[in-house]
Design a protein around this motif. Structure first.
Motif: not given
Length: 334
Positions: A67-72
């Motif tokens: 996953g890409n666990y960044t804000s937004g």
């Protein structure tokens, strides 16, 4: 600091589950404490963002570890199992009941396979499950079956108050009949073990009285004399730090103020009323006694407001927070 991965099945597509999911994931404070993977339907979530005025990008993945666990960003395992032209917001439908079960099934498997640390559930609809011929009435029964757990233990938490339930979905008459020395003694042991799994050392617990004023030594009701007091005495002989019976009109207040680590409620509504009067939105259900940890909102699908963009995500945010808080203790124990 390690941030646990929470698998979130989005719930019934016709209810508020998808809406509160996208609203919760848009909260920056939530992103700071956990990594969330949603199991659901991309088009349903996209629609929920539109009517809720939430701006997130959807990142479809197959494995939470990618996953890409960044804000937004919403990391989604897309089951693509909703026909949008047939979806009716706010209505009971077999299609959404079947899909909701499938989300739970996949999210539970992620936790069993150690690809996620906690299962955090939103709302499902019992009538939609029935319409889909899903042979379970709720999350606890579904996850219990998927994990092959005979008797999962439910704990409610709101602020500093933790409550366990001797019985759940039975009549009040049946609940009273279940208050026996053997049942209660086993329940005390199970609850203490659960608290230790969640990181509470040497738990101090209290057993609520069943009758008004705990029966006044048998003047109006003998359950306390015949069952509760003997069970408490036997548990204390084993070294358990337990008090009771203590009148239900005061014991929950004492626990909220920190005197006890948990209260053992002797029937469903006794503990539900106590927790929900403290803070309805922040009352969270935690299921223990399974090979996975589950936290959950404690509200329904709210079909009457589904699709209107006005549902509050507070309960789901709190379920995520508690999941992240308890994950290290649970996973260490397991």
């Amino acid at each position: 600091m390690y941030k646990p991965i929470l698998a979130i099945p989005m719930g019934d597509a016709a209810g508020i589950g998808p809406e509160i999911t996208v609203k919760a994931l848009a909260d920056n404070a939530v992103q700071e404490i956990a990594r969330m993977v949603v199991v659901g339907d991309r088009m349903v979530l996209q629609k929920a963002m539109e009517f809720s005025n939430v701006d997130l990008s959807i990142n479809c993945i197959d494995d939470p570890r990618d996953g890409n666990y960044t804000s937004g960003v919403v990391n989604l395992i897309d089951l693509d199992n909703i026909e949008m032209d047939k979806l009716k917001m706010g209505a009971v439908q077999a299609m959404t009941g079947k899909a909701a079960y499938e989300y739970i099934e996949v999210a539970t498997r992620l936790c069993l396979d150690k690809k996620a640390d906690v299962l955090t559930t939103t709302a499902i609809n019992k009538e939609s499950l029935k319409a889909a011929k899903v042979p379970f009435i709720g999350h606890t029964e579904i996850v219990g079956a998927l994990t092959r757990t005979q008797n999962p233990l439910t704990m409610f938490q709101v602020h500093n108050l933790r409550v366990f339930f001797l019985s759940r979905h039975v009549s009040l008459r049946q609940a009273c009949e279940l208050v026996t020395k053997n049942n209660l003694l086993a329940f005390i042991d199970q609850s203490v073990s659960a608290l230790k799994i969640l990181g509470v050392k040497n738990p101090h617990i209290a057993v609520a009285g069943l009758n008004p004023h705990s029966g006044e030594h048998g003047l109006f009701g003998r359950e306390e004399v015949d069952a509760v007091m003997p069970a408490v005495a036997a548990a204390r002989q084993r070294g358990v730090n337990v008090d009771g019976p203590i009148g239900a009109d005061s014991v929950f207040h004492f626990a909220l103020k920190g005197k006890y680590d948990a209260v053992l409620s002797l029937y469903h509504d006794q503990g539900h009323i106590a927790t929900k009067m403290v803070d309805f939105e922040k009352t969270i259900s935690i299921t223990i006694g399974m090979p996975i940890l589950r936290t959950s909102v404690d509200h329904g699908t709210a079909l009457d407001i589904a699709g209107k963009g006005i549902a509050s995500p507070v309960s789901l945010i709190e379920a995520i927070r508690l999941g992240a808080e308890y994950a290290p203790f649970f996973n260490q124990d397991h």
